[in-house]
Design a protein around this motif. Structure first.
Motif, PDB file in Angstrom:
ATOM      1  N   LYS A   1     -85.026  19.863 -14.659  1.00  0.00           N
ATOM      2  CA  LYS A   1     -84.357  20.756 -15.611  1.00  0.00           C
ATOM      3  C   LYS A   1     -84.850  22.191 -15.451  1.00  0.00           C
ATOM      4  CE  LYS A   1     -83.314  21.357 -20.533  1.00  0.00           C
ATOM      5  NZ  LYS A   1     -83.653  22.787 -20.537  1.00  0.00           N
ATOM      6  N   ALA A   2     -86.169  22.346 -15.270  1.00  0.00           N
ATOM      7  CA  ALA A   2     -86.722  23.690 -15.109  1.00  0.00           C
ATOM      8  C   ALA A   2     -86.183  24.352 -13.845  1.00  0.00           C
ATOM      9  CB  ALA A   2     -88.250  23.623 -15.060  1.00  0.00           C
ATOM     10  N   GLY A   3     -86.048  23.571 -12.769  1.00  0.00           N
ATOM     11  CA  GLY A   3     -85.514  24.126 -11.528  1.00  0.00           C
ATOM     12  C   GLY A   3     -84.069  24.572 -11.681  1.00  0.00           C
ATOM     13  N   ARG A   4     -83.257  23.729 -12.332  1.00  0.00           N
ATOM     14  CA  ARG A   4     -81.848  24.087 -12.538  1.00  0.00           C
ATOM     15  C   ARG A   4     -81.715  25.321 -13.434  1.00  0.00           C
ATOM     16  NH1 ARG A   4     -78.349  19.939 -11.010  1.00  0.00           N
ATOM     17  NH2 ARG A   4     -79.413  17.998 -10.430  1.00  0.00           N
ATOM     18  N   ASP A   5     -82.536  25.383 -14.485  1.00  0.00           N
ATOM     19  CA  ASP A   5     -82.489  26.541 -15.385  1.00  0.00           C
ATOM     20  C   ASP A   5     -82.890  27.818 -14.651  1.00  0.00           C
ATOM     21  OD1 ASP A   5     -81.721  24.872 -17.409  1.00  0.00           O
ATOM     22  OD2 ASP A   5     -83.696  24.763 -18.366  1.00  0.00           O
ATOM     23  N   ALA A   6     -83.902  27.712 -13.782  1.00  0.00           N
ATOM     24  CA  ALA A   6     -84.367  28.894 -13.051  1.00  0.00           C
ATOM     25  C   ALA A   6     -83.285  29.413 -12.110  1.00  0.00           C
ATOM     26  CB  ALA A   6     -85.634  28.552 -12.264  1.00  0.00           C
ATOM     27  N   ILE A   7     -82.583  28.496 -11.431  1.00  0.00           N
ATOM     28  CA  ILE A   7     -81.516  28.914 -10.518  1.00  0.00           C
ATOM     29  C   ILE A   7     -80.363  29.548 -11.287  1.00  0.00           C
ATOM     30  CG2 ILE A   7     -79.773  28.059  -8.907  1.00  0.00           C
ATOM     31  CD1 ILE A   7     -81.796  26.012  -7.954  1.00  0.00           C
ATOM     32  N   ALA A   8     -80.023  28.963 -12.450  1.00  0.00           N
ATOM     33  CA  ALA A   8     -78.943  29.530 -13.266  1.00  0.00           C
ATOM     34  C   ALA A   8     -79.298  30.935 -13.739  1.00  0.00           C
ATOM     35  CB  ALA A   8     -78.665  28.616 -14.461  1.00  0.00           C
ATOM     36  N   LEU A   9     -80.555  31.138 -14.154  1.00  0.00           N
ATOM     37  CA  LEU A   9     -80.992  32.466 -14.589  1.00  0.00           C
ATOM     38  C   LEU A   9     -80.957  33.465 -13.436  1.00  0.00           C
ATOM     39  CD1 LEU A   9     -84.015  31.512 -16.900  1.00  0.00           C
ATOM     40  CD2 LEU A   9     -81.828  32.497 -17.617  1.00  0.00           C
ATOM     41  N   MET A  10     -81.349  33.000 -12.243  1.00  0.00           N
ATOM     42  CA  MET A  10     -81.341  33.881 -11.084  1.00  0.00           C
ATOM     43  C   MET A  10     -79.916  34.312 -10.746  1.00  0.00           C
ATOM     44  SD  MET A  10     -82.938  33.155  -7.285  1.00  0.00           S
ATOM     45  CE  MET A  10     -81.927  31.690  -7.047  1.00  0.00           C
ATOM     46  N   GLN A  11     -78.969  33.369 -10.773  1.00  0.00           N
ATOM     47  CA  GLN A  11     -77.577  33.706 -10.483  1.00  0.00           C
ATOM     48  C   GLN A  11     -77.014  34.670 -11.526  1.00  0.00           C
ATOM     49  OE1 GLN A  11     -75.988  29.700 -10.327  1.00  0.00           O
ATOM     50  NE2 GLN A  11     -75.945  29.729  -8.092  1.00  0.00           N
ATOM     51  N   SER A  12     -77.355  34.436 -12.801  1.00  0.00           N
ATOM     52  CA  SER A  12     -76.877  35.320 -13.864  1.00  0.00           C
ATOM     53  C   SER A  12     -77.431  36.731 -13.691  1.00  0.00           C
ATOM     54  CB  SER A  12     -77.287  34.748 -15.229  1.00  0.00           C
ATOM     55  OG  SER A  12     -76.901  35.614 -16.280  1.00  0.00           O
ATOM     56  N   ALA A  13     -78.710  36.814 -13.298  1.00  0.00           N
ATOM     57  CA  ALA A  13     -79.323  38.131 -13.094  1.00  0.00           C
ATOM     58  C   ALA A  13     -78.652  38.869 -11.940  1.00  0.00           C
ATOM     59  CB  ALA A  13     -80.818  37.963 -12.820  1.00  0.00           C
ATOM     60  N   PHE A  14     -78.324  38.136 -10.864  1.00  0.00           N
ATOM     61  CA  PHE A  14     -77.635  38.754  -9.733  1.00  0.00           C
ATOM     62  C   PHE A  14     -76.268  39.297 -10.156  1.00  0.00           C
ATOM     63  CE2 PHE A  14     -80.142  36.130  -6.471  1.00  0.00           C
ATOM     64  CZ  PHE A  14     -80.968  37.205  -6.193  1.00  0.00           C
ATOM     65  N   GLU A  15     -75.539  38.501 -10.944  1.00  0.00           N
ATOM     66  CA  GLU A  15     -74.198  38.920 -11.366  1.00  0.00           C
ATOM     67  C   GLU A  15     -74.252  40.188 -12.217  1.00  0.00           C
ATOM     68  OE1 GLU A  15     -72.611  35.540 -13.317  1.00  0.00           O
ATOM     69  OE2 GLU A  15     -72.304  34.375 -11.471  1.00  0.00           O
TER      70      GLU A  15
END
Length: 212
Positions: free
Chosen positions: A133-147
């Motif tokens: 869950k932590a890994g998936r959340d981190a990737i989602a946050l990274m993608q949101s930050a890029f956008e």
């Protein structure tokens, strides 16, 4: 076959050769099991490195296993010299050494359970569900930050260099997509490598694979 002899240190051979010689002598053990046995008793059975091979002193290994591994033997028949029994009264060869293998596997399992229990009490273990869950959340946050960054950077580049903001946004999104693809591929390769090492029996379940 890798063999190194020394008048003072004895006969040093590779783990593969040691497993073959032990099995031929009645102590049936494969290379993977023997490798774990040597790691478990590394203080009593130190190894040498010879190129890409790990060498163990065969005499010390035989003596150590003789004291710690109970081999299945057939008691001699009364009035008959040991080793002269008929073939019909000998146990099937497929069972030879099975007890020694069982003891080795049990010893390895017990050692791993003790190590896991110690790590748990130290708070060093994390449930896999939480890690996932932590890994998936981190990737989602990274993608949101890029956008979010793409929008502001596209506008900034448009003002600074006179570029078309729409074109700049498309180019930046392409860069982000390539970067994320590289990241995902690298993670998959490292996970695949870790799984291959685990299946081969050479990986300690508590080792960590560096991400860089």
């Amino acid at each position: 076959m890798v063999i190194e002899t020394d008048a003072d240190a004895g006969e040093w051979i590779s783990i593969t050769d040691a497993a073959a010689r032990l099995s031929a002598a009645g102590d049936r053990v494969d290379r993977s099991t023997l490798s774990r046995y040597l790691k478990q008793h590394s203080e009593a059975l130190p190894m040498r490195e010879e190129g890409k091979s790990h060498l163990v002193e065969y005499g010390a290994l035989v003596a150590h296993r003789g004291e710690n591994i109970r081999l299945r033997t057939v008691p001699p028949i009364s009035g008959q010299a040991p080793g002269l029994g008929t073939k019909a009264k000998s146990p099937p060869s497929r069972f030879a050494g099975s007890q020694s293998d069982g003891f080795a596997r049990k010893a390895q399992a017990d050692a791993e359970m003790r190590e896991m229990d110690l790590a748990k009490r130290r708070g060093e273990l994390t449930p896999t569900a939480e890690v996932d869950k932590a890994g998936r959340d981190a990737i989602a946050l990274m993608q949101s930050a890029f956008e979010r960054a793409i929008e502001s950077e596209a506008a900034s580049l448009s003002v600074k260099y006179g570029w078309d903001e729409r074109v700049a946004r498309i180019a930046l999104k392409g860069f982000v997509r390539v970067g994320l693809d590289d990241f995902n591929r690298e993670i998959r390769e490292r996970l695949d490598q870790r799984e291959r090492e685990r299946v081969a029996g050479d990986a300690n379940p508590f080792d960590q694979v560096p991400l860089q």
